[in-house]
Design a protein around this motif. Structure first.
Motif, short mmCIF file in Angstrom:
data_model
loop_
_atom_site.label_atom_id
_atom_site.label_comp_id
_atom_site.label_asym_id
_atom_site.label_seq_id
_atom_site.Cartn_x
_atom_site.Cartn_y
_atom_site.Cartn_z
N ARG A 56 0.52 -33.14 18.06
CA ARG A 56 0.60 -33.13 19.52
C ARG A 56 0.24 -31.75 20.07
O ARG A 56 0.68 -30.73 19.55
N GLU B 284 -1.98 -36.38 22.01
CA GLU B 284 -1.73 -36.66 20.60
C GLU B 284 -3.03 -37.04 19.90
O GLU B 284 -3.76 -37.93 20.38
N SER C 33 2.25 -33.03 13.02
CA SER C 33 2.85 -34.33 12.72
C SER C 33 3.28 -34.45 11.27
O SER C 33 4.17 -35.23 10.94
#
Length: 219
Positions: free
Chosen positions: A113, A122, A175
């Motif tokens: 993100r 994202e 992530s």
């Protein structure tokens, strides 16, 4: 420091290849862009839907929608190709909405993100080169050359809408998916091993998942 160098939107431009229709791939810098989730791919008033207000998308069947709401390319990558091709490639030349500096866009992993301006984006995957892009560039074997380079820039969905301007800092929250943009590009360009790697991460569904399953099944 990771920054937005330029924000860009496309106006309708007619080109005869691959079919005679308007395209928004030729993007020009503006002072600010407003981003929001455009929803599913669809055609409205003869055009696709972008996550960037005022950005024209000619082929709504294959481009735009939530998973391709915003597209980013590093200016360092434009500089590489400018030297390779012996021509100037200004911000927006690859049809990107965000031209960045100081960040390796292609090291991004699916699910990362970015907080940029007042928006949160994202990473959803790579830009897969197409005939419209090839026609825009006018270079021999462009799709193959671009894909072989493996640094295609990244598409984003919009998590939080907002405004983005040149000079805005980019803050990245990783992530941990382990699936970077080049790996995903290889998967969608037909590499069976890459497709199996991406599938194992469980990041895609629907049409994208079916495409990867078909590719992964190859010997």
């Amino acid at each position: 420091m990771s920054l937005v160098l330029s924000v860009n939107i496309g106006r309708p431009l007619h080109q005869s290849i691959p079919r005679r229709r308007a395209t928004g791939i030729g993007k020009e810098p503006v002072a600010m862009i407003s981003v929001a989730d455009p929803g599913r791919k669809r055609i409205e008033d003869g055009a696709g839907v972008s996550g960037v207000a005022g950005d024209f998308i000619g082929d709504g069947r294959h481009h735009g929608g939530s998973e391709q709401a915003v597209y980013a390319v590093a200016v360092e990558e434009l500089a590489y190709w400018a030297e390779e091709l012996g021509r100037e490639l200004p911000p927006g030349a690859f049809g990107e909405n965000l031209t960045t500096t100081g960040i390796d866009v292609d090291a991004a992993e699916v699910g990362d993100r970015w907080r940029v301006g007042s928006a949160v984006l994202e990473v959803t995957g790579p830009r897969v080169p197409c005939a419209t892009f090839a026609a825009r560039m006018g270079e021999p074997r462009w799709v193959k050359r671009f894909a072989e380079r493996g640094r295609a820039g990244a598409y984003f969905r919009v998590i939080e809408g907002g405004e983005i301007r040149p000079g805005d800092e980019i803050a990245v929250a990783r992530s941990g998916s382990g699936i970077d943009v080049p790996t995903t590009l290889r998967a969608f360009m037909g590499d069976a091993d890459a497709a199996r790697t991406v599938l194992a991460a469980g990041l895609y569904e629907g049409k994208d998942q079916r495409t990867l399953v078909k590719t992964a099944a190859r010997a």
